[in-house]
Motif scaffolding. Structure first.
Motif, PDB file in Angstrom:
ATOM      1  N   ALA A   1       0.839  -1.204   0.000  1.00 13.11           N
ATOM      2  CA  ALA A   1       0.000   0.000   0.000  1.00 13.11           C
ATOM      3  C   ALA A   1       0.874   1.255   0.000  1.00 13.11           C
ATOM      4  CB  ALA A   1      -0.927  -0.008   1.212  1.00 13.11           C
ATOM      5  N   TRP A   2       1.977   1.217   0.766  1.00 15.25           N
ATOM      6  CA  TRP A   2       2.899   2.361   0.767  1.00 15.25           C
ATOM      7  C   TRP A   2       3.523   2.555  -0.610  1.00 15.25           C
ATOM      8  CZ3 TRP A   2       3.014   6.147   3.976  1.00 15.25           C
ATOM      9  CH2 TRP A   2       2.645   5.967   5.313  1.00 15.25           C
ATOM     10  N   TRP A   3       3.855   1.455  -1.282  1.00 11.13           N
ATOM     11  CA  TRP A   3       4.447   1.569  -2.618  1.00 11.13           C
ATOM     12  C   TRP A   3       3.470   2.203  -3.604  1.00 11.13           C
ATOM     13  CZ3 TRP A   3       9.216   1.346  -4.272  1.00 11.13           C
ATOM     14  CH2 TRP A   3      10.178   0.676  -3.509  1.00 11.13           C
ATOM     15  N   LEU A   4       2.233   1.736  -3.587  1.00  9.72           N
ATOM     16  CA  LEU A   4       1.236   2.302  -4.497  1.00  9.72           C
ATOM     17  C   LEU A   4       0.961   3.767  -4.163  1.00  9.72           C
ATOM     18  CD1 LEU A   4      -1.629  -0.241  -5.296  1.00  9.72           C
ATOM     19  CD2 LEU A   4      -0.280   1.135  -6.881  1.00  9.72           C
ATOM     20  N   LEU A   5       0.852   4.059  -2.879  1.00  4.40           N
ATOM     21  CA  LEU A   5       0.616   5.445  -2.477  1.00  4.40           C
ATOM     22  C   LEU A   5       1.777   6.325  -2.926  1.00  4.40           C
ATOM     23  CD1 LEU A   5      -1.246   7.396  -0.929  1.00  4.40           C
ATOM     24  CD2 LEU A   5       0.111   6.920   1.125  1.00  4.40           C
ATOM     25  N   TYR A   6       2.975   5.797  -2.835  1.00  2.00           N
ATOM     26  CA  TYR A   6       4.150   6.550  -3.281  1.00  2.00           C
ATOM     27  C   TYR A   6       4.057   6.905  -4.760  1.00  2.00           C
ATOM     28  CZ  TYR A   6       8.850   7.444  -4.947  1.00  2.00           C
ATOM     29  OH  TYR A   6       9.931   8.003  -5.572  1.00  2.00           O
ATOM     30  N   VAL A   7       3.738   5.919  -5.602  1.00  2.00           N
ATOM     31  CA  VAL A   7       3.664   6.188  -7.041  1.00  2.00           C
ATOM     32  C   VAL A   7       2.547   7.189  -7.341  1.00  2.00           C
ATOM     33  CG1 VAL A   7       3.392   5.186  -9.335  1.00  2.00           C
ATOM     34  CG2 VAL A   7       4.546   3.895  -7.560  1.00  2.00           C
ATOM     35  N   MET A   8       1.425   7.048  -6.660  1.00  2.00           N
ATOM     36  CA  MET A   8       0.315   7.974  -6.891  1.00  2.00           C
ATOM     37  C   MET A   8       0.689   9.394  -6.477  1.00  2.00           C
ATOM     38  SD  MET A   8      -2.999   5.707  -5.780  1.00  2.00           S
ATOM     39  CE  MET A   8      -3.474   4.260  -6.741  1.00  2.00           C
ATOM     40  N   PHE A   9       1.313   9.527  -5.289  1.00  2.00           N
ATOM     41  CA  PHE A   9       1.747  10.850  -4.847  1.00  2.00           C
ATOM     42  C   PHE A   9       2.818  11.407  -5.774  1.00  2.00           C
ATOM     43  CE2 PHE A   9       0.329  12.447  -0.603  1.00  2.00           C
ATOM     44  CZ  PHE A   9      -0.790  11.635  -0.507  1.00  2.00           C
ATOM     45  N   LEU A  10       3.659  10.524  -6.272  1.00  2.15           N
ATOM     46  CA  LEU A  10       4.704  10.932  -7.203  1.00  2.15           C
ATOM     47  C   LEU A  10       4.088  11.565  -8.450  1.00  2.15           C
ATOM     48  CD1 LEU A  10       7.879  10.594  -7.502  1.00  2.15           C
ATOM     49  CD2 LEU A  10       7.337   8.616  -8.919  1.00  2.15           C
ATOM     50  N   VAL A  11       3.102  10.893  -9.018  1.00  2.28           N
ATOM     51  CA  VAL A  11       2.448  11.391 -10.232  1.00  2.28           C
ATOM     52  C   VAL A  11       1.658  12.655  -9.940  1.00  2.28           C
ATOM     53  CG1 VAL A  11       0.698  10.852 -11.973  1.00  2.28           C
ATOM     54  CG2 VAL A  11       2.395   9.132 -11.333  1.00  2.28           C
ATOM     55  N   TRP A  12       0.896  12.642  -8.850  1.00  2.00           N
ATOM     56  CA  TRP A  12       0.118  13.842  -8.503  1.00  2.00           C
ATOM     57  C   TRP A  12       1.034  15.027  -8.213  1.00  2.00           C
ATOM     58  CZ3 TRP A  12      -3.150  10.592  -4.571  1.00  2.00           C
ATOM     59  CH2 TRP A  12      -4.041   9.786  -5.281  1.00  2.00           C
ATOM     60  N   GLY A  13       2.134  14.774  -7.490  1.00  2.00           N
ATOM     61  CA  GLY A  13       3.080  15.845  -7.183  1.00  2.00           C
ATOM     62  C   GLY A  13       3.759  16.378  -8.425  1.00  2.00           C
ATOM     63  N   ALA A  14       4.152  15.475  -9.325  1.00  2.00           N
ATOM     64  CA  ALA A  14       4.782  15.890 -10.576  1.00  2.00           C
ATOM     65  C   ALA A  14       3.812  16.704 -11.423  1.00  2.00           C
ATOM     66  CB  ALA A  14       5.268  14.672 -11.344  1.00  2.00           C
ATOM     67  N   ASP A  15       2.549  16.280 -11.446  1.00  2.00           N
ATOM     68  CA  ASP A  15       1.536  17.003 -12.212  1.00  2.00           C
ATOM     69  C   ASP A  15       1.330  18.407 -11.652  1.00  2.00           C
ATOM     70  OD1 ASP A  15      -0.556  16.965 -14.301  1.00  2.00           O
ATOM     71  OD2 ASP A  15      -1.924  17.157 -12.617  1.00  2.00           O
TER      72      ASP A  15
END
Length: 285
Positions: free
Chosen positions: A152-166
Motif C-alpha cells: 500500500a505504501w508503494w502504491l501510495l508513493y507512485v500515486m503521490f509521485l504522479v500527482w506531485g509531478a503534475d
C-alpha cells in the motif's frame, strides 16, 4: 470548475488511501477491475465505438478477461510475479510506451497508420489497461506476507509521485512556461513544466525515502521514479492524442470537474506498470 475539482479531489483522495490500506487482496483486485471496466467503457469511444451497447460489451469483456487472468494467481501458492502472464504484460507495457512515444513525437503523421483501424486502437487499449491492472496488483501485493501495508505504501508513493509531478508541472508551466512540449498533441504543456514536474518528483522521492517504509536504495528509487514520471507525462499525452483524433475533449463525465475515469488515471496507466516493471523486473527490488 475549479471549485468542483477541489471538492471532488478532497473526497476521492481519502477514499483511495483507505482502499489502499484497508482492502484485502481479493476486494482490492475487484475494485481495480471495476476501475479498468470504466476505463474500457471510455476507451471504446476512443476506439470508434459509437453505441453504448458496443462500449458496455467492451467493458464487460474487459472485466471477465481480467478476472479470468487474476484468479489463477490468487489461488496459486506462487508469488504473483512468477506467473508468466503478469511478467509478460508488465514487460509489454515498456514496449507499448516506447511505441506510444514515437506516435506522439511524430503526430499527426503517425495517426495515418492507426486512426482508421478500430482493431489497432482496441489493441492499444489492451496494452494500456491490462498492464495498469497488473501493476496495481503487483505493487499492492509486494511484501504482503510479512507486512500487509508494505505494498500500500508503494502504491501510495507512485500515486503521490504522479500527482506531485503534475502539480509541479502545472505551477512551473504557469510561471515559466514558454517552450511547448508537444504543441500538436497538447498545446498547454511546456518543457519548463516538465522540468518542474521532474524536480517535484525527485524531491518527493527523497522525502518518501526518509519517512516511508520503502526498503530500497535511494539511487534505484530515484531512477525508477524519474522514469515513471516521464512515463506519466507520456500517458497523459497519449490519451490527449487519441481524444484529439476522436474529436472529444474529455473521455467521459463520470467525475465532476475532472472528466472521465481515463482523464484521471491516464498518467497512472503509464507510471504504475513502468514503475512496477523497473522495480521488480529490471532492478529486482
Amino acid at each position: 470548475m475549479l471549485k468542483s475539482r477541489i471538492i471532488t479531489a478532497l473526497i476521492l483522495i481519502p477514499l483511495v488511501i483507505a482502499a489502499l490500506f484497508m482492502l484485502p487482496p481479493l476486494p482490492f483486485a475487484i475494485m481495480t477491475i471495476a476501475i479498468c471496466m470504466l476505463a474500457a467503457w471510455e476507451w471504446g469511444q476512443l476506439a470508434g465505438m459509437g453505441t453504448p451497447v458496443q462500449r458496455v460489451t467492451l467493458a464487460v469483456i474487459c472485466g471477465i478477461g481480467l478476472f479470468a487472468l487474476y484468479w489463477p494467481t490468487y489461488i496459486s501458492p506462487l508469488p504473483m510475479l512468477l506467473h508468466p502472464a503478469v511478467e509478460g504484460f508488465l514487460l509489454a507495457s515498456l514496449g507499448w510506451w516506447v511505441l506510444a512515444l514515437l506516435m506522439v513525437l511524430f503526430y499527426p503523421a503517425s495517426a495515418q497508420f492507426w486512426k482508421h483501424s478500430r482493431f489497432l486502437r482496441l489493441i492499444f487499449g489492451v496494452l494500456t489497461i491490462v498492464p495498469f491492472f497488473w501493476g496495481m496488483l503487483t505493487l499492492r501485493q509486494y511484501g504482503f506476507e510479512e507486512n500487509s501495508y508494505t505494498g500500500a505504501w508503494w502504491l501510495l508513493y507512485v500515486m503521490f509521485l504522479v500527482w506531485g509531478a503534475d502539480s509541479g508541472a502545472y505551477a512551473f508551466g504557469r510561471l515559466f512556461g514558454k517552450h511547448k512540449l508537444a504543441p500538436k498533441v497538447s498545446p498547454g504543456k511546456t518543457l519548463e513544466g516538465l522540468v518542474g514536474g521532474l524536480i517535484s518528483s525527485a524531491l518527493l522521492a527523497w522525502l518518501f525515502s526518509l519517512y516511508a517504509p520503502l526498503h530500497i536504495s535511494l539511487n534505484t528509487l530515484l531512477i525508477s521514479s524519474v522514469l515513471a514520471v516521464l512515463a506519466s507525462v507520456l500517458g497523459d499525452l497519449t490519451e490527449s492524442m487519441f481524444k484529439r483524433e476522436a474529436g472529444i475533449k474529455d473521455s467521459g463525465n463520470l467525475i465532476p470537474g475532472h472528466g472521465g475515469v481515463l482523464d484521471r488515471i491516464d498518467s497512472l496507466t503509464a507510471a504504475i506498470p513502468v514503475f512496477a516493471c523497473l522495480i521488480f523486473l529490471v532492478f529486482k527490488g
